[in-house]
Design a protein around this motif. Structure first.
Motif, mmCIF file in Angstrom:
data_model
loop_
_atom_site.group_PDB
_atom_site.id
_atom_site.type_symbol
_atom_site.label_atom_id
_atom_site.label_comp_id
_atom_site.label_asym_id
_atom_site.label_seq_id
_atom_site.Cartn_x
_atom_site.Cartn_y
_atom_site.Cartn_z
ATOM 1 N N LEU A 10 0.829 -1.211 0.000
ATOM 2 C CA LEU A 10 0.000 0.000 0.000
ATOM 3 C C LEU A 10 0.861 1.258 0.000
ATOM 4 N N VAL A 11 1.964 1.220 0.757
ATOM 5 C CA VAL A 11 2.874 2.364 0.804
ATOM 6 C C VAL A 11 3.465 2.623 -0.575
ATOM 7 N N LYS A 12 3.885 1.552 -1.244
ATOM 8 C CA LYS A 12 4.465 1.689 -2.575
ATOM 9 C C LYS A 12 3.461 2.294 -3.541
ATOM 10 N N ARG A 13 2.218 1.827 -3.445
ATOM 11 C CA ARG A 13 1.166 2.334 -4.351
ATOM 12 C C ARG A 13 0.842 3.798 -4.057
ATOM 13 N N LEU A 14 0.762 4.159 -2.774
ATOM 14 C CA LEU A 14 0.444 5.539 -2.396
ATOM 15 C C LEU A 14 1.565 6.481 -2.811
ATOM 16 N N ARG A 15 2.819 6.045 -2.634
ATOM 17 C CA ARG A 15 3.952 6.893 -3.008
ATOM 18 C C ARG A 15 3.912 7.200 -4.513
ATOM 19 N N LEU A 16 3.558 6.196 -5.314
ATOM 20 C CA LEU A 16 3.456 6.384 -6.754
ATOM 21 C C LEU A 16 2.371 7.415 -7.097
ATOM 22 N N GLU A 17 1.246 7.333 -6.427
ATOM 23 C CA GLU A 17 0.144 8.265 -6.681
ATOM 24 C C GLU A 17 0.518 9.693 -6.257
ATOM 25 N N VAL A 18 1.247 9.791 -5.154
ATOM 26 C CA VAL A 18 1.663 11.113 -4.669
ATOM 27 C C VAL A 18 2.590 11.777 -5.683
ATOM 28 N N TYR A 19 3.579 11.035 -6.161
ATOM 29 C CA TYR A 19 4.508 11.604 -7.148
ATOM 30 C C TYR A 19 3.780 11.984 -8.447
ATOM 31 N N THR A 20 2.817 11.167 -8.836
ATOM 32 C CA THR A 20 2.037 11.468 -10.042
ATOM 33 C C THR A 20 1.300 12.791 -9.880
ATOM 34 N N LEU A 21 0.684 12.977 -8.722
ATOM 35 C CA LEU A 21 -0.080 14.209 -8.485
ATOM 36 C C LEU A 21 0.836 15.423 -8.428
ATOM 37 N N VAL A 22 1.932 15.312 -7.686
ATOM 38 C CA VAL A 22 2.836 16.450 -7.512
ATOM 39 C C VAL A 22 3.484 16.842 -8.833
ATOM 40 N N ASN A 23 3.963 15.855 -9.569
ATOM 41 C CA ASN A 23 4.658 16.153 -10.829
ATOM 42 C C ASN A 23 3.720 16.725 -11.874
ATOM 43 N N ARG A 24 2.536 16.189 -11.966
ATOM 44 C CA ARG A 24 1.616 16.625 -13.009
ATOM 45 C C ARG A 24 0.875 17.904 -12.650
ATOM 46 N N SER A 25 0.893 18.300 -11.390
ATOM 47 C CA SER A 25 0.198 19.527 -10.987
ATOM 48 C C SER A 25 0.970 20.772 -11.369
ATOM 49 N N GLU A 26 2.257 20.594 -11.703
ATOM 50 C CA GLU A 26 3.057 21.740 -12.122
ATOM 51 C C GLU A 26 2.796 21.978 -13.611
ATOM 52 N N ASN A 27 2.009 23.024 -13.884
ATOM 53 C CA ASN A 27 1.555 23.266 -15.248
ATOM 54 C C ASN A 27 2.704 23.623 -16.164
ATOM 55 N N THR A 28 2.618 23.130 -17.380
ATOM 56 C CA THR A 28 3.588 23.506 -18.387
ATOM 57 C C THR A 28 3.376 24.967 -18.758
ATOM 58 N N THR A 29 4.428 25.729 -18.803
ATOM 59 C CA THR A 29 4.322 27.136 -19.176
ATOM 60 C C THR A 29 4.393 27.259 -20.684
ATOM 61 N N TYR A 30 3.314 27.722 -21.302
ATOM 62 C CA TYR A 30 3.355 27.935 -22.736
ATOM 63 C C TYR A 30 3.071 29.403 -23.033
ATOM 64 N N LEU A 31 3.696 29.879 -24.081
ATOM 65 C CA LEU A 31 3.631 31.297 -24.392
ATOM 66 C C LEU A 31 2.571 31.615 -25.432
ATOM 67 N N GLN A 32 2.183 30.617 -26.216
ATOM 68 C CA GLN A 32 1.198 30.857 -27.261
ATOM 69 C C GLN A 32 0.514 29.549 -27.618
ATOM 70 N N GLN A 33 -0.747 29.638 -27.951
ATOM 71 C CA GLN A 33 -1.455 28.466 -28.430
ATOM 72 C C GLN A 33 -2.151 28.806 -29.740
ATOM 73 N N TYR A 34 -2.307 27.800 -30.592
ATOM 74 C CA TYR A 34 -2.932 28.006 -31.887
ATOM 75 C C TYR A 34 -3.859 26.830 -32.155
ATOM 76 N N ARG A 35 -5.105 27.147 -32.444
ATOM 77 C CA ARG A 35 -6.091 26.105 -32.688
ATOM 78 C C ARG A 35 -5.957 25.603 -34.127
ATOM 79 N N PHE A 36 -5.665 24.319 -34.280
ATOM 80 C CA PHE A 36 -5.536 23.698 -35.596
ATOM 81 C C PHE A 36 -6.625 22.641 -35.718
ATOM 82 N N LEU A 37 -7.721 23.021 -36.358
ATOM 83 C CA LEU A 37 -8.879 22.147 -36.511
ATOM 84 C C LEU A 37 -9.343 21.633 -35.144
#
Length: 817
Positions: free
Chosen positions: A70-97
């Motif tokens: 359970l500890v191993k599984r929880l640690r994996l979920e924690v890292y997933t949440l922390v790493n993915r919560s840091e939004n990618t900084t993008y300067l411009q977006q363009y809608r292509f279809l």
């Protein structure tokens, strides 16, 4: 927030991952059949789960069998949440279809469809990205030729943006391009205005993670059409700002409001409805501001004008500040709250700090209101002075690490509420930046509901006004500034044209009343001449026009004058036995002597000692230039004497700079200057709100009157400028004669109460004289009734000649006209 059922041997089933605005994460899971919530908090380099470090997660599963799995599984979920919560900084977006291309700050590109990442890599890898884009286009049903054309268009746009990421090697270091266009809330390119609105909600980031916060949504407005801006000609941070809704409620739109707002934009773009007019919005704002509020008419006009300008301020380099001054219980805080509710303003109360709000200030650029408890702080006063002018940044160092610096972009609307004693202690350079509203205590029997739901109909109109009427606003300001700035100096030259612009667009009646009030206020503020200097200037002026030997056709470059001459000109004669006269002679003698030695008065060129005293040489041209630069007001005896005025004009004094036009003359000059057409319209007294605004205040509240004014103490103080409304074509509302005839104020009940209250009062009378009797007789809203009866339209119509012939009511019309 992410919902899923992720099984790990059936023992650890993840139901939901979520990140809050405070940066706290939650993982809801079912562990061995029991629901559990794990709170994830990142503190520096450490990560805590339910306040337990990652190295001791076994403590959370003491009651479970085989806790290591359970500890191993929880640690994996924690890292997933922390790493993915840091939004990618993008300067411009363009809608292509049906996909979106993201240009990241490191120069790389991502192609995303929903949660699926189709491509991630360098923009230079043309072949791979081209194949992916062609694949997307063909999947979307485009022919091969159409797909190639669409892909070329996408690359053209992306490479245009990528130019801003170019770098160069200098002295062995890589230097990247830093975008030179700094866009805050608005940015104009040719005839297009890019305007940012701020949307609050639960934003989905990659792989199902959702973040609650605020993100800018850019619209582009041009030629009466508004659309969402898919491409921006400048860099704009697209990061989500985690913040609690209650902190920024006035600054943002929630999802429901945004959907309703978009529907209104679509309806206007299709031509089904017209965008709101300035007069319509002015009347709505005035109604909300004045209902159940004890406020003078002149102060109400300032409040409404400031509220509307608050939405357009980012188009200008100068933003006036609003100071609401009054004693305890005068309603200054209530007025502040009403303006705050109708604008993008955040209240900063005692205990709050500017550093804590730095991110909000630098990303959402809100208005900020201050109370008297915070005004004494030096940092607040410095912030206020910097808020007045655009591009005045504040740079401070971290207290613990001096190598770390923070910057503020403080420019924006600022509202102060303070006691008269506190206001007087503010620095002079701070006071000059304010439009001052003076509040007095009065009795109000009701309260106004300022919930977001109740003010939203008017707030939505203000948003629409910004998007659809920005061009009219800027053109109107140019016309007002061209005329009004000739007659003011200092801060007033910048502030008064800005404050008059909403009034001009709302109609001539609004403009003329506010013009008189603001010109008087800022003439006083701009007059920095101290008493002895003012006495000196007025005396020299009077002495010049009294010189019988002066050749007006060939005037001398200078004249000689003594302190006695100045006293004689101001007092009518000089009496050597008069202590006041002698005191002024001594004061002026010392003042002139010091001014000549220090060269503080540039028009004093020389002096000469004679038998009857010391004389000073005054250069006439330099004197006139000095006097007008300090917003000189001519002495009354000179201003009303045409012969003296002609003398001054021949000597070179520009009378236009010292004889400001009255409201009617100013309006005519602006009308002739404006590049947008001015229309004449039927006089209109503010009506009950339209159907859209019903529910903002009740019908009963509206019928009980729009404005409560403090009874005036003298007949003269009750005078009001005759109104002759008109406004900018296409931006002013027009009321019909039928609407005026049905005005609820002019009804039999109110007229009978007025006749009863005025019975037995001889000659002139004021509101104060009859107020008690009028209300006891069942009348409603006496000040508004008098304004209605005093209007030019009512008097000309002759609909109630018997009323005007009443011996007591004739005094009313003498008072009000």
């Amino acid at each position: 927030m992410e919902r899923e059922e992720h099984r790990s041997g059936g023992r650890f089933i993840v139901k939901m991952r979520r990140l809050t605005p405070e940066g706290v994460g939650f993982i809801d899971a079912v562990v061995d059949g029991k629901p559990m919530r794990f709170e994830v908090l990142k503190k520096g380099a450490s990560i805590l789960v339910n306040k337990v470090p990652l190295s001791q997660l076994e403590l959370l599963f003491l009651e479970n069998d085989k806790p290591k799995d359970l500890v191993k599984r929880l640690r994996l979920e924690v890292y997933t949440l922390v790493n993915r919560s840091e939004n990618t900084t993008y300067l411009q977006q363009y809608r292509f279809l049906d996909t979106t291309l993201f240009l990241l700050d490191d120069g790389s590109v991502k192609l995303v469809r929903g949660d699926e990442e189709l491509y991630s890599g360098s923009l230079e890898a043309d072949e791979q990205l081209t194949l992916k884009l062609v694949e997307v286009a063909r999947r979307h049903g485009l022919s091969e030729r159409e797909a190639v054309g669409k892909v070329r268009e996408a690359f053209k746009i992306l490479k245009h943006f990528a130019k801003r990421l170019e770098s160069v090697e200098v002295d062995g270091q890589t230097v990247k391009y830093a975008d030179g266009v700094y866009a805050r809330q608005t940015h104009i390119v040719d005839d297009e205005a890019y305007i940012a609105l701020y949307l609050y909600g639960e934003w989905e980031v990659k792989e199902g993670i959702r973040v609650v916060g605020v993100k800018p949504v850019w619209f582009v407005s041009s030629n009466g059409m508004v659309r969402k801006a898919d491409i921006l000609p400048f860099f704009s941070s697209m990061n989500i700002i985690p913040v609690e809704l209650r902190v920024v409620r006035n600054v943002v739109l929630d999802v429901a409001e945004f959907k309703e707002f978009k529907e209104s934009i679509d309806a206007i773009n299709r031509g089904e409805v017209a965008p709101p007019t300035f007069r319509e919005v002015w009347n709505n704002v005035e109604l909300l501001t004045a209902t159940a509020m004890f406020i003078a008419r002149s102060e109400l006009m300032k409040s409404v004008s400031y509220t509307i300008h608050n939405w357009f301020y980012d188009f200008f380099k100068i933003c006036p500040e609003l100071a609401i001054v009054g004693g305890p219980g005068s309603g200054k805080t209530e007025l502040r709250d009403r303006i705050t509710a109708l604008t993008r303003t955040i209240p900063l109360t005692q205990g709050s700090s500017l550093p804590a709000m730095r991110r909000i200030i630098n990303t959402m650029f809100p208005g900020i209101s201050f109370d008297e408890k915070t005004l004494s702080e030096p940092d607040i006063q410095s912030f206020l002075r910097a808020s007045h002018r655009k591009s005045s940044f504040i740079v401070i160092a971290d207290r613990e690490n001096v190598n770390k610096i923070y910057t503020y972009d403080p420019y924006g609307p600022r509202i102060l509420t303070c006691l008269p004693t506190d206001y007087a202690e503010l620095r002079e350079d701070t006071l000059g930046r304010h439009v001052t509203i003076t509040m007095v205590r009065g009795c109000v029997s009701d309260r106004l509901n300022l919930s977001r739901e109740n003010v939203w109909p008017v707030v939505k109109k203000l948003y629409l006004l910004l998007l659809y009427r920005w061009w009219d606003y800027l053109e109107a300001w140019k016309a007002v500034d061209t005329v009004v700035s000739r007659y003011l100096a200092g801060h007033g030259r910048d502030i008064v044209p800005i404050m008059l612009t909403p009034a001009l667009l709302a109609g001539r009646d609004k403009f003329e009343l506010l013009y008189e009030v603001l010109m008087e206020e800022f003439k006083v503020k701009a007059s920095t001449l101290e008493a002895k200097l003012e006495y000196l200037v007025n005396g020299i002026l009077r002495h010049i026009v009294s010189l019988e030997t002066l050749d007006e056709d060939n005037p001398p470059p200078s004249i000689w004058v003594s302190p006695k001459d100045i006293v004689k000109a101001n007092e009518g004669n000089y009496d050597g036995e008069d202590g006041n006269h002698k005191s002024w002679v001594r004061t002026l003698g010392r003042f002139l002597k010091n001014a000549r030695s220090t060269k503080s008065l540039p028009f004093i060129k020389n002096y000469s000692d004679r038998r009857n005293g010391r004389y000073y040489e005054i250069e006439i041209g330099s004197f006139f230039k000095y006097a007008t630069s300090y917003s000189l007001t001519l002495p009354e005896d000179v201003e009303t004497d045409e012969v003296k005025l002609k003398t001054l004009k021949r000597l070179g004094l520009n009378l236009e700079t010292v004889r400001e036009p009255n409201a009617e003359e100013a309006y005519t000059q602006i009308k002739n200057t404006a590049s947008i057409s001015i229309c004449e319209e039927t006089p209109q007294i503010p009506q009950t709100p339209q159907k859209e605004a019903e529910g903002v205040i009740s019908q009963k509240e509206a019928q009980n009157g729009l404005i409560s004014e403090k009874p005036e103490s003298s007949p003269d103080s009750g005078k009001k400028q005759e109104s002759s409304p008109s406004g900018i074509s296409g931006v002013c509302g027009v009321s019909s004669e039928k609407e005026i005839q049905g005005e609820f104020l002019i009804c039999e009940e109110n007229l009978q109460a007025l006749l009863k209250a005025t019975h037995g009062i001889q000659g002139y009378w004021s509101i104060q004289d009859i107020a008690r009797g009028y209300y006891e007789a069942g009348g409603r809203d006496l000040p508004a009734l008098i304004r209605a009866l005093s209007s030019e339209d009512w008097i000309r119509s002759g609909r109630r000649p018997w009323l005007e012939e009443h011996p007591r009511v004739r005094g009313l019309f003498k008072l009000r006209r």
